[in-house]
Design a protein around this motif. Structure first.
Motif, PDB file in Angstrom:
ATOM      1  N   SER A  26      44.285  41.266  42.454  1.00 36.53           N
ATOM      2  CA  SER A  26      45.468  40.594  42.828  1.00 36.53           C
ATOM      3  C   SER A  26      45.807  39.761  43.946  1.00 36.53           C
ATOM      4  O   SER A  26      46.364  38.899  43.793  1.00 36.53           O
ATOM      5  CB  SER A  26      46.719  41.608  42.825  1.00 36.53           C
ATOM      6  OG  SER A  26      46.496  42.733  43.749  1.00 36.53           O
ATOM      7  N   THR A  30      47.290  36.316  43.617  1.00 35.60           N
ATOM      8  CA  THR A  30      48.594  36.204  44.545  1.00 35.60           C
ATOM      9  C   THR A  30      48.503  35.090  45.651  1.00 35.60           C
ATOM     10  O   THR A  30      49.522  34.297  45.790  1.00 35.60           O
ATOM     11  CB  THR A  30      48.957  37.497  45.089  1.00 35.60           C
ATOM     12  OG1 THR A  30      50.424  37.398  45.376  1.00 35.60           O
ATOM     13  CG2 THR A  30      48.427  38.022  46.437  1.00 35.60           C
ATOM     14  N   THR A 229      47.224  43.358  36.666  1.00 40.87           N
ATOM     15  CA  THR A 229      47.103  42.743  37.754  1.00 40.87           C
ATOM     16  C   THR A 229      48.511  41.609  38.034  1.00 40.87           C
ATOM     17  O   THR A 229      48.841  41.527  39.050  1.00 40.87           O
ATOM     18  CB  THR A 229      45.822  41.755  37.715  1.00 40.87           C
ATOM     19  OG1 THR A 229      44.554  42.767  37.335  1.00 40.87           O
ATOM     20  CG2 THR A 229      45.594  40.962  38.935  1.00 40.87           C
ATOM     21  N   VAL A 233      51.240  41.569  40.798  1.00 40.12           N
ATOM     22  CA  VAL A 233      51.494  40.333  41.714  1.00 40.12           C
ATOM     23  C   VAL A 233      52.916  40.105  41.671  1.00 40.12           C
ATOM     24  O   VAL A 233      53.683  39.744  42.709  1.00 40.12           O
ATOM     25  CB  VAL A 233      50.750  38.968  41.204  1.00 40.12           C
ATOM     26  CG1 VAL A 233      51.420  37.731  41.789  1.00 40.12           C
ATOM     27  CG2 VAL A 233      49.363  39.235  41.532  1.00 40.12           C
TER      28      VAL A 233
END
Lengths: 290, 353
Positions: A26, A30, A229, A233
């Protein structure tokens, strides 16, 4: 069972281990998302690619550490090529088109995995050093899983140092905050973007090769991990390290403890949490910009 | 704004005629494909209604489709409802679920909206997958088809069932077009262009989004009801998020925000899948590449390209108006994208505070 301390210790470690895997994935997603405004649904495919390449390298050399070092590198190369050939031109196209193109990439990668490695679940073993068990407060726990936890924490600390202490980190933060202003101040935004994208791919590849000995390596592994995932985020908030780690811990803990404490509800719990966060804090818990 | 241009009418009539003609000339397998196309087309039209016009890209339409299918399957097999009542139940429950999702997610934008809808979709999938009453991952079989023998129609016959699916899809299209021409449809398009301004004009955003979503969800549920009757079997796979993704592929391939395009897209995707899978097991890679090319070549989709081509030939702005509506203003990114952009750009947030 739930009153025993050992149960809580082992489950906490399990939750931490899962969280660290989510974190590795992540954080790349992100920051790419926060910096490039690029929604990369194919991020899970990079993870699967890391696992497959890791499997092949480990098989060819008989050495886990070769795979551990080379697989993330190989994924980075693929990611860099993809960035130069495709992603760079996709940035201005808006989330809808990005979702679609990267969705297309998922399909392409899926079949590449099938062609290259077949449909059957593969696995490779943990390195010799970590094949045993370690006693944690009197509870035997697989050493390799402990290694995953430590590795995740090391990456976390490393990224934190880079982001908060180095000039490169300052450039990234400036880019996330205000791309145009950063460019005005002389930051080569394009180069920063490229570097961050590569770093994200490397971490996804690392997550893949690290997950190899724990989970089975199969074509759908990237698609399966993508949803949690993305949830990490969105729950954590866009573009921040704090968001990625808190989201990972939240999702990892809910999944692990949910599975043992409330198996009936477990699968839905994460989604309920996500819906609640979206309703109460649509921007996530720790967005990089308020 | 939505306009039922001559080009759209002609395209629709040609598609319907081709479908009906094909139904009388093809064999069993062709009829199966035809029904599949009609059902996918209806689902794609329902998604285009919210994605193309209201600018809300939903990744839960697979789940709404699945809800329709499961309600029909459960009420007919376990509760012994008659097929018409079960059909109404399926459509209604899908619409209610969609309306709820629309209301709850109204405050989120862009990718956050996509994620939120994805979450709700997955929640439904997981719930159905885990629930033994719904057959779990085995699904439910023995789902009946609608009995239309009173008017001399036997839906057990593949040809008549395929024609029935085409008819329902056509009705679905007309309903969607009617909604888009109404005040609600105009409010939806206005919301896509500029939410802050629509709010300033006195529009209650959440209820508009909920209403738009409910109607779209109802149509998706109708497609699901047909799908349950088509294969006479339902499985949790119907609700999985990749189904929503594939429908999105269909919409963009045919032309987002054209309403006719998604029908074309459904036909192209089903036939492409069929053709490619007879050549190679790896049809995913072909579909993936087609999708990437479709988006990168401007994202107007097949119908958008047709509109542009015809518009250029005739030199009139009329057909172009439709194309611009779908693919964005001249020279700029698409409207639907602009909305998403606004949500992810810091500047765009100021209006929503």
């Amino acid at each position: 069972m739930t009153t025993e301390a050992s149960f809580w210790i082992v489950q906490t470690l399990n939750a931490l281990q899962l969280s660290m895997l989510y974190f590795l994935l992540s954080i790349g997603l992100t920051v790419i998302f926060g910096l490039l405004h690029f929604v990369n649904l194919a991020h899970g495919a990079f993870y699967a690619l890391g696992a497959f390449i890791g499997f092949s390298i480990a098989g060819a050399t008989g050495n886990y550490w070769a795979a551990f070092l080379l697989a993330p590198l190989a994924v980075t190369v693929v990611g860099a090529l993809l960035y130069l050939g495709l992603v760079r031109h996709m940035r201005q196209l808006g989330p809808m088109n990005q979702v679609l193109v990267t969705f297309g990439l998922i399909f392409v990668f899926l079949d590449i995995f099938r062609m290259g490695w077949g449909d059957i679940a593969l696995s490779f073993s943990a390195p010799e050093v970590f094949s045993g068990r370690v006693s944690i407060l009197g509870n035997p726990y697989p050493a390799y899983r402990l290694f995953v936890i430590v590795l995740g924490l090391m990456v976390l600390v490393g990224l934190w140092l880079v982001l908060s202490r180095t000039q490169f980190g300052a450039m990234i933060r400036a880019g996330v905050d205000n791309e145009a202003m950063a460019a005005c101040l002389g930051v080569d935004v394009e180069k920063v973007f490229f570097a961050v994208f590569c770093l994200g791919c490397a971490l996804a590849g690392l997550a893949g090769v690290v997950a190899g000995p724990i989970l089975s390596v199969e074509p759908n592994m990237g698609t399966d991990i993508l949803i949690p995932t993305l949830i990490v985020v969105v729950v954590g908030g866009l573009g921040s390290l704090k968001g990625a780690i808190s989201g990972s811990l939240l999702v990892g803990s809910i999944e692990t403890f949910g599975a043992v404490l409330a198996p009936e509800l477990s699968a839905v719990l994460v989604y309920i949490m996500l819906a609640a966060v979206l309703i109460l804090r649509p921007q996530g818990l720790f967005p990089a910009r308020a | 704004m939505f306009q039922q241009t001559h080009l759209k009418t002609v395209t629709l009539l040609l598609l319907a005629a081709a479908g009906v003609l094909h139904a009388y000339t093809t064999g069993y397998f062709g009829l199966e494909l035809l029904a599949e196309i009609a059902i996918l087309a209806l689902l794609a039209v329902s998604l285009d209604l919210v994605a193309g016009y209201a600018g809300t890209i939903s990744l839960c339409h697979g789940a709404l489709y699945g809800v329709g299918a499961y309600v029909f399957a459960m009420t007919t097999t376990a509760a012994g409802w008659s097929a018409p009542a079960a059909m109404a139940g399926g459509v209604l429950l899908s619409a209610l679920a969609a309306g709820f999702i629309g209301a709850v997610t109204a405050r989120t934008h862009g990718i956050f909206f996509i994620m939120a809808t994805l979450a709700f979709g997955q929640m439904a999938y997981v719930y159905v997958f885990k629930n033994r009453d719904f057959g779990g991952d085995d699904g439910l079989s023995g789902v009946p088809r609608l009995d239309l023998s009173v008017i001399g129609v036997d839906l057990g016959d593949p040809r008549q069932f395929a024609l029935f699916c085409i008819l329902i899809a056509a009705i679905g299209y007309l309903a969607a077009a009617q909604v888009l021409r109404s005040g609600l449809g105009r409010a939806m398009v206005g919301m896509r262009a500029n939410e802050a301004r629509m709010r300033a004009l006195g529009l209650t955003l959440w209820s508009t989004k909920a209403a738009a979503f409910a109607i779209s969800g109802g149509l998706a549920g109708l497609a699901g009801v047909l799908a349950a009757q088509y294969s006479q079997y339902v499985s949790p796979g119907l609700l999985f998020w990749t189904v929503s993704g594939e429908v999105l592929v269909v919409v963009i391939l045919g032309g987002l925000g054209t309403l006719v395009g998604p029908i074309l897209g459904a036909a192209v995707l089903v036939l492409l899948k069929h053709e490619v899978s007879s050549l190679t097991n790896h049809w995913h890679i072909v579909v993936g590449i087609v999708l990437i090319v479709a988006v990168l070549s401007g994202g107007r989709g097949i119908f958008g390209e047709i509109e542009r081509f015809v518009g250029r030939r005739s030199g009139a702005g009329r057909a172009i108006g439709g194309a611009a509506n779908a693919a964005g203003g001249p020279g700029g990114p698409g409207d639907a994208e602009a909305v998403g952009e606004a949500a992810t750009r810091p500047g765009g947030e100021s209006g929503h505070a």
